[in-house]
Design a protein around this motif. Sequence first.
Motif, PDB file in Angstrom:
ATOM      1  N   GLU A  24     -18.689  30.588  33.095  1.00  0.00           N
ATOM      2  CA  GLU A  24     -18.806  29.125  33.001  1.00  0.00           C
ATOM      3  C   GLU A  24     -18.319  28.457  34.281  1.00  0.00           C
ATOM      4  O   GLU A  24     -18.961  27.530  34.780  1.00  0.00           O
ATOM      5  N   VAL A  25     -17.218  28.936  34.818  1.00  0.00           N
ATOM      6  CA  VAL A  25     -16.675  28.372  36.055  1.00  0.00           C
ATOM      7  C   VAL A  25     -17.672  28.563  37.191  1.00  0.00           C
ATOM      8  O   VAL A  25     -17.945  27.646  37.962  1.00  0.00           O
ATOM      9  N   ARG A  26     -18.254  29.747  37.262  1.00  0.00           N
ATOM     10  CA  ARG A  26     -19.200  30.035  38.344  1.00  0.00           C
ATOM     11  C   ARG A  26     -20.453  29.161  38.256  1.00  0.00           C
ATOM     12  O   ARG A  26     -20.891  28.587  39.256  1.00  0.00           O
ATOM     13  N   ILE A  27     -21.050  29.076  37.072  1.00  0.00           N
ATOM     14  CA  ILE A  27     -22.262  28.262  36.936  1.00  0.00           C
ATOM     15  C   ILE A  27     -21.953  26.795  37.201  1.00  0.00           C
ATOM     16  O   ILE A  27     -22.749  26.077  37.794  1.00  0.00           O
ATOM     17  N   TRP A  28     -20.782  26.347  36.787  1.00  0.00           N
ATOM     18  CA  TRP A  28     -20.424  24.956  37.007  1.00  0.00           C
ATOM     19  C   TRP A  28     -20.219  24.682  38.496  1.00  0.00           C
ATOM     20  O   TRP A  28     -20.746  23.712  39.038  1.00  0.00           O
ATOM     21  N   CYS A  29     -19.491  25.562  39.179  1.00  0.00           N
ATOM     22  CA  CYS A  29     -19.190  25.355  40.597  1.00  0.00           C
ATOM     23  C   CYS A  29     -20.420  25.513  41.488  1.00  0.00           C
ATOM     24  O   CYS A  29     -20.577  24.793  42.466  1.00  0.00           O
ATOM     25  N   GLU A  30     -21.289  26.457  41.152  1.00  0.00           N
ATOM     26  CA  GLU A  30     -22.412  26.759  42.028  1.00  0.00           C
ATOM     27  C   GLU A  30     -23.686  25.994  41.696  1.00  0.00           C
ATOM     28  O   GLU A  30     -24.559  25.864  42.544  1.00  0.00           O
ATOM     29  N   LEU A  31     -23.817  25.491  40.490  1.00  0.00           N
ATOM     30  CA  LEU A  31     -25.102  24.928  40.089  1.00  0.00           C
ATOM     31  C   LEU A  31     -25.030  23.499  39.553  1.00  0.00           C
ATOM     32  O   LEU A  31     -25.834  22.663  39.924  1.00  0.00           O
ATOM     33  N   LEU A  32     -24.083  23.226  38.703  1.00  0.00           N
ATOM     34  CA  LEU A  32     -24.099  21.959  37.973  1.00  0.00           C
ATOM     35  C   LEU A  32     -23.225  20.852  38.569  1.00  0.00           C
ATOM     36  O   LEU A  32     -23.440  19.685  38.283  1.00  0.00           O
ATOM     37  N   ARG A  33     -22.247  21.193  39.375  1.00  0.00           N
ATOM     38  CA  ARG A  33     -21.343  20.177  39.925  1.00  0.00           C
ATOM     39  C   ARG A  33     -22.015  19.399  41.053  1.00  0.00           C
ATOM     40  O   ARG A  33     -22.805  19.928  41.812  1.00  0.00           O
ATOM     41  N   ASN A  34     -21.688  18.148  41.181  1.00  0.00           N
ATOM     42  CA  ASN A  34     -22.138  17.279  42.272  1.00  0.00           C
ATOM     43  C   ASN A  34     -23.652  17.192  42.419  1.00  0.00           C
ATOM     44  O   ASN A  34     -24.176  17.178  43.527  1.00  0.00           O
ATOM     45  N   LYS A  35     -24.347  17.146  41.297  1.00  0.00           N
ATOM     46  CA  LYS A  35     -25.805  16.950  41.286  1.00  0.00           C
ATOM     47  C   LYS A  35     -26.564  18.011  42.077  1.00  0.00           C
ATOM     48  O   LYS A  35     -27.573  17.736  42.700  1.00  0.00           O
ATOM     49  N   LYS A  36     -26.082  19.256  42.059  1.00  0.00           N
ATOM     50  CA  LYS A  36     -26.756  20.334  42.774  1.00  0.00           C
ATOM     51  C   LYS A  36     -28.015  20.811  42.055  1.00  0.00           C
ATOM     52  O   LYS A  36     -28.853  21.463  42.647  1.00  0.00           O
ATOM     53  N   MET A  37     -28.148  20.499  40.787  1.00  0.00           N
ATOM     54  CA  MET A  37     -29.290  20.947  39.998  1.00  0.00           C
ATOM     55  C   MET A  37     -30.380  19.887  40.044  1.00  0.00           C
ATOM     56  O   MET A  37     -30.439  18.999  39.198  1.00  0.00           O
ATOM     57  N   LEU A  38     -31.216  19.929  41.060  1.00  0.00           N
ATOM     58  CA  LEU A  38     -32.354  19.016  41.221  1.00  0.00           C
ATOM     59  C   LEU A  38     -31.943  17.540  41.178  1.00  0.00           C
ATOM     60  O   LEU A  38     -32.712  16.684  40.755  1.00  0.00           O
ATOM     61  N   GLY A  39     -30.709  17.254  41.565  1.00  0.00           N
ATOM     62  CA  GLY A  39     -30.239  15.878  41.609  1.00  0.00           C
ATOM     63  C   GLY A  39     -29.753  15.315  40.289  1.00  0.00           C
ATOM     64  O   GLY A  39     -29.384  14.153  40.211  1.00  0.00           O
ATOM     65  N   TYR A  40     -29.724  16.134  39.228  1.00  0.00           N
ATOM     66  CA  TYR A  40     -29.269  15.664  37.919  1.00  0.00           C
ATOM     67  C   TYR A  40     -27.760  15.800  37.795  1.00  0.00           C
ATOM     68  O   TYR A  40     -27.152  16.722  38.321  1.00  0.00           O
ATOM     69  N   SER A  41     -27.156  14.904  37.063  1.00  0.00           N
ATOM     70  CA  SER A  41     -25.726  14.903  36.817  1.00  0.00           C
ATOM     71  C   SER A  41     -25.459  15.459  35.414  1.00  0.00           C
ATOM     72  O   SER A  41     -26.128  15.072  34.456  1.00  0.00           O
ATOM     73  N   PHE A  42     -24.476  16.360  35.295  1.00  0.00           N
ATOM     74  CA  PHE A  42     -24.156  16.991  34.011  1.00  0.00           C
ATOM     75  C   PHE A  42     -22.711  16.729  33.613  1.00  0.00           C
ATOM     76  O   PHE A  42     -21.852  16.517  34.456  1.00  0.00           O
TER      77      PHE A  42
END
Length: 59
Positions: A24-42
């Motif tokens: 969970e920490v890895r996916i959050w840090c590498e993909l979902l934090r700071n709008k890294k996923m196609l500009g979407y905020s999670f």
Amino acid sequence: MNNNYNPKLKTFARGHRNDSTKAEVRIWCELLRNKKMLGYSFLRQRPIANYIADFSKRI
């Protein structure tokens, strides 16, 4: 006002965020934090109705 938000689960959700697995920490840090996923905020561990959503898109 968000009618789906359940404040009674806030403490429980916070505990889950603080007790994340390595995956969970890895996916959050590498993909979902700071709008890294196609500009979407999670959001993490969001209390919705009687459930806690692990990752929900911020609208």
